[in-house]
Motif scaffolding. Structure first.
Motif, PDB file in Angstrom:
ATOM      1  N   GLU A 293       0.829  -1.201   0.000  1.00  0.00           N
ATOM      2  CA  GLU A 293       0.000   0.000   0.000  1.00  0.00           C
ATOM      3  C   GLU A 293       0.871   1.262   0.000  1.00  0.00           C
ATOM      4  N   THR A 294       1.891   1.265   0.826  1.00  0.00           N
ATOM      5  CA  THR A 294       2.788   2.416   0.889  1.00  0.00           C
ATOM      6  C   THR A 294       3.522   2.616  -0.432  1.00  0.00           C
ATOM      7  N   TYR A 295       3.996   1.527  -1.008  1.00  0.00           N
ATOM      8  CA  TYR A 295       4.658   1.618  -2.311  1.00  0.00           C
ATOM      9  C   TYR A 295       3.705   2.216  -3.346  1.00  0.00           C
ATOM     10  N   ASN A 296       2.483   1.708  -3.398  1.00  0.00           N
ATOM     11  CA  ASN A 296       1.514   2.198  -4.377  1.00  0.00           C
ATOM     12  C   ASN A 296       1.204   3.680  -4.183  1.00  0.00           C
ATOM     13  N   LEU A 297       1.060   4.115  -2.941  1.00  0.00           N
ATOM     14  CA  LEU A 297       0.790   5.535  -2.668  1.00  0.00           C
ATOM     15  C   LEU A 297       1.947   6.414  -3.131  1.00  0.00           C
ATOM     16  N   HIS A 298       3.169   5.995  -2.846  1.00  0.00           N
ATOM     17  CA  HIS A 298       4.327   6.782  -3.266  1.00  0.00           C
ATOM     18  C   HIS A 298       4.480   6.771  -4.778  1.00  0.00           C
ATOM     19  N   HIS A 299       4.218   5.640  -5.395  1.00  0.00           N
ATOM     20  CA  HIS A 299       4.304   5.558  -6.853  1.00  0.00           C
ATOM     21  C   HIS A 299       3.285   6.507  -7.495  1.00  0.00           C
ATOM     22  N   LYS A 300       2.061   6.521  -6.973  1.00  0.00           N
ATOM     23  CA  LYS A 300       1.037   7.431  -7.494  1.00  0.00           C
ATOM     24  C   LYS A 300       1.453   8.883  -7.319  1.00  0.00           C
ATOM     25  N   SER A 301       2.042   9.212  -6.174  1.00  0.00           N
ATOM     26  CA  SER A 301       2.487  10.589  -5.932  1.00  0.00           C
ATOM     27  C   SER A 301       3.564  10.995  -6.932  1.00  0.00           C
ATOM     28  N   ILE A 302       4.507  10.094  -7.173  1.00  0.00           N
ATOM     29  CA  ILE A 302       5.575  10.393  -8.132  1.00  0.00           C
ATOM     30  C   ILE A 302       4.990  10.609  -9.522  1.00  0.00           C
ATOM     31  N   GLU A 303       4.045   9.765  -9.912  1.00  0.00           N
ATOM     32  CA  GLU A 303       3.418   9.915 -11.225  1.00  0.00           C
ATOM     33  C   GLU A 303       2.682  11.254 -11.334  1.00  0.00           C
ATOM     34  N   LYS A 304       1.998  11.667 -10.280  1.00  0.00           N
ATOM     35  CA  LYS A 304       1.305  12.967 -10.287  1.00  0.00           C
ATOM     36  C   LYS A 304       2.304  14.106 -10.422  1.00  0.00           C
ATOM     37  N   ILE A 305       3.391  14.030  -9.685  1.00  0.00           N
ATOM     38  CA  ILE A 305       4.406  15.087  -9.738  1.00  0.00           C
ATOM     39  C   ILE A 305       5.018  15.157 -11.132  1.00  0.00           C
ATOM     40  N   LYS A 306       5.242  14.017 -11.757  1.00  0.00           N
ATOM     41  CA  LYS A 306       5.823  13.997 -13.109  1.00  0.00           C
ATOM     42  C   LYS A 306       4.906  14.662 -14.124  1.00  0.00           C
ATOM     43  N   GLU A 307       3.601  14.669 -13.862  1.00  0.00           N
ATOM     44  CA  GLU A 307       2.635  15.250 -14.804  1.00  0.00           C
ATOM     45  C   GLU A 307       2.569  16.777 -14.730  1.00  0.00           C
ATOM     46  N   ILE A 308       3.105  17.357 -13.657  1.00  0.00           N
ATOM     47  CA  ILE A 308       3.046  18.803 -13.478  1.00  0.00           C
ATOM     48  C   ILE A 308       3.940  19.485 -14.511  1.00  0.00           C
TER      49      ILE A 308
END
Length: 114
Positions: A97-112
């Motif tokens: 769960e923690t890995y998935n949350l961090h992965h999603k955050s990184i993907e969101k940041i990359k989209e900025i």
């Protein structure tokens, strides 16, 4: 800068390989170290013995894994087999769960777009 990157990568890989090890043992059952290395190679994750065995020992000391010696019936050397422990089973979903949350955050940041 290269030294900083190497230090960061070492820490990142330790946690990542611990997660992958728990997942591999949960999925495949008991495995010895070389079998884990081959499994990781098949998943395009390069892990050498010098990295894996200290990590397995630390995970066992933390109570995430259990091990026993498998004595071959015919010839060959005994091999230490590892399995996920009850504590490992309990922590694995939290780690995923923690890995998935961090992965999603990184993907969101990359989209900025800055």
């Amino acid at each position: 800068m290269e030294d900083d990157y190497k230090k960061w990568l070492t820490q990142f890989r330790k946690g990542y390989i611990e997660l992958c090890t728990l997942m591999a043992l949960k999925t495949n059952g008991n495995m010895h170290g070389i079998a884990l290395i081959h499994f990781f190679e098949n998943m395009d994750l390069q892990v050498n013995e010098g990295t894996l065995y200290p990590l397995l020992n630390r995970m066992e000391q933390n109570g995430w894994l259990e091990s026993s010696w498998n004595m071959p019936k015919t010839s060959g050397h005994p091999k230490r087999e590892y399995k996920i422990s009850t504590k490992g089973e309990l922590i694995l979903p939290k780690l995923v769960e923690t890995y998935n949350l961090h992965h999603k955050s990184i993907e969101k940041i990359k989209e900025i777009k800055l």
